[in-house]
Design a protein around this motif. Structure first.
Motif, PDB file in Angstrom:
ATOM      1  N   UNK A 155       1.099  -1.227   0.117  1.00 22.24           N
ATOM      2  CA  UNK A 155       0.088   0.009   0.021  1.00 22.24           C
ATOM      3  C   UNK A 155       0.876   1.273  -0.044  1.00 22.24           C
ATOM      4  N   UNK A 156       2.009   1.221   0.747  1.00 27.03           N
ATOM      5  CA  UNK A 156       2.514   2.515   1.082  1.00 27.03           C
ATOM      6  C   UNK A 156       4.207   2.240   0.426  1.00 27.03           C
ATOM      7  N   UNK A 157       4.950   3.342   0.017  1.00 28.96           N
ATOM      8  CA  UNK A 157       6.335   3.276  -0.377  1.00 28.96           C
ATOM      9  C   UNK A 157       7.083   3.549   0.773  1.00 28.96           C
ATOM     10  N   UNK A 158       8.672   3.539   0.613  1.00 31.69           N
ATOM     11  CA  UNK A 158       9.434   3.544   1.758  1.00 31.69           C
ATOM     12  C   UNK A 158       9.152   4.676   2.725  1.00 31.69           C
ATOM     13  N   UNK A 159       8.709   5.722   1.960  1.00 32.58           N
ATOM     14  CA  UNK A 159       8.509   6.947   2.851  1.00 32.58           C
ATOM     15  C   UNK A 159       7.154   7.276   3.398  1.00 32.58           C
TER      16      UNK A 159
END
Length: 286
Positions: A155-159
């Motif tokens: 769902x989310x990137x590394x940030x």
């Protein structure tokens, strides 16, 4: 050995084969407005319409429509897939369920309380990848299931930023032969490719075309090419495993109204021509 390095020789061969696409077969379906397509083997396919009908079609029979099914919920399928054993699977966005055709009936295999499934595909290891959104379409993600158990969520990137744009348009998903996860984000007008761990690899925004890139369904082949329909420009974009545009498949091969898409075991692309309700099988590696 690195999976990308192992593919180098085959990819070089693939690039040298690209010439003018050729329609090699046509199937007239009984559908009014066909939308989704899943094929298996080299001659069989399932298609769905804007209503609750799913048709089975074949290149080997006198009459192309071999089966007519009605969905369990009475609603149209959001996407179609075929599991490793050849069974039809479809997602029901409205009822928030995944159904499988088994023993001559549709049975629920996965249900959701807060999420609406859209694009679905089976991976080479038999996992089920599902693109989904929450009830109010403010969040989207991909889940990987194995035998009904959640194995991964993306769902989310590394940030901590969301990979997928909010909104009521679907996300379609396919696994590439190098195990990349290829996503058509219809709301964001781009194709997003992640590695198996869910980390960003690249995105493709279709900047090569004059009109707005409007990606829909997508498919992958044995050369790790990614094929995505573009309804805004009425064509298929063919990308390599690193997101480089290899070619377009468009009206020059005698097909218009590109909609649902799939690739068979012979690396031929099957596509729905929505205004004629025909399936056209195209050899684009000729």
């Amino acid at each position: 050995m690195d999976v990308y390095s192992d593919l180098d020789k085959k990819l070089t061969t693939c690039t040298s084969l690209f010439q003018t696409p050729l329609v090699v077969a046509t199937l007239q379906t009984g559908s009014d407005v066909p939308r989704r397509l899943a094929c298996f083997g080299s001659s069989e396919a399932w298609i769905s319409d804007i209503d609750d009908i799913i048709e089975g079609c074949s290149l080997k029979t006198e009459f192309p429509v071999t089966n007519i099914l009605r969905t369990k919920s009475g609603r149209r399928p959001t996407d179609l897939g075929v599991d490793p054993k050849g069974s039809l699977v479809y997602s029901d966005h409205f009822r928030r369920k995944i159904y499988k055709w088994k023993n001559k009936q549709f049975k629920k295999v996965i249900g959701f309380r807060k999420w609406r499934p859209s694009g679905i595909c089976y991976t080479s290891t038999g996992d089920l990848l599902i693109g989904m959104s929450n009830k109010d379409y403010t969040e989207k993600k991909i889940r990987r299931y194995n035998r009904g158990t959640i194995r991964q969520e993306i769902q989310f990137d590394g940030n901590g930023n969301p990979f997928f744009k909010s909104g009521d348009l679907a996300i379609f998903v396919e696994e590439n032969k190098n195990h990349d996860i290829c996503v058509s984000d219809c709301q964001a007008n781009l194709v997003l490719v992640l590695n198996r761990s869910g980390c960003f690899r690249f995105k493709y925004s279709g900047s090569h075309v004059a009109a707005e890139f409007n990606p829909g369904c997508l498919a992958t082949d044995s050369f790790c090419n990614i094929l995505v329909t573009d309804t805004g420009n009425d064509m298929i974009h063919v990308l390599d495993l690193n997101g480089q545009l290899l070619k377009f498949v468009d009206s020059t091969c005698g097909v218009t109204g590109f909609n649902g898409i799939a690739v068979d075991c012979e690396d031929r692309v099957w596509v729905i021509e929505c205004h004629t309700a025909k399936i056209k099988v195209i050899n684009y590696l000729v």
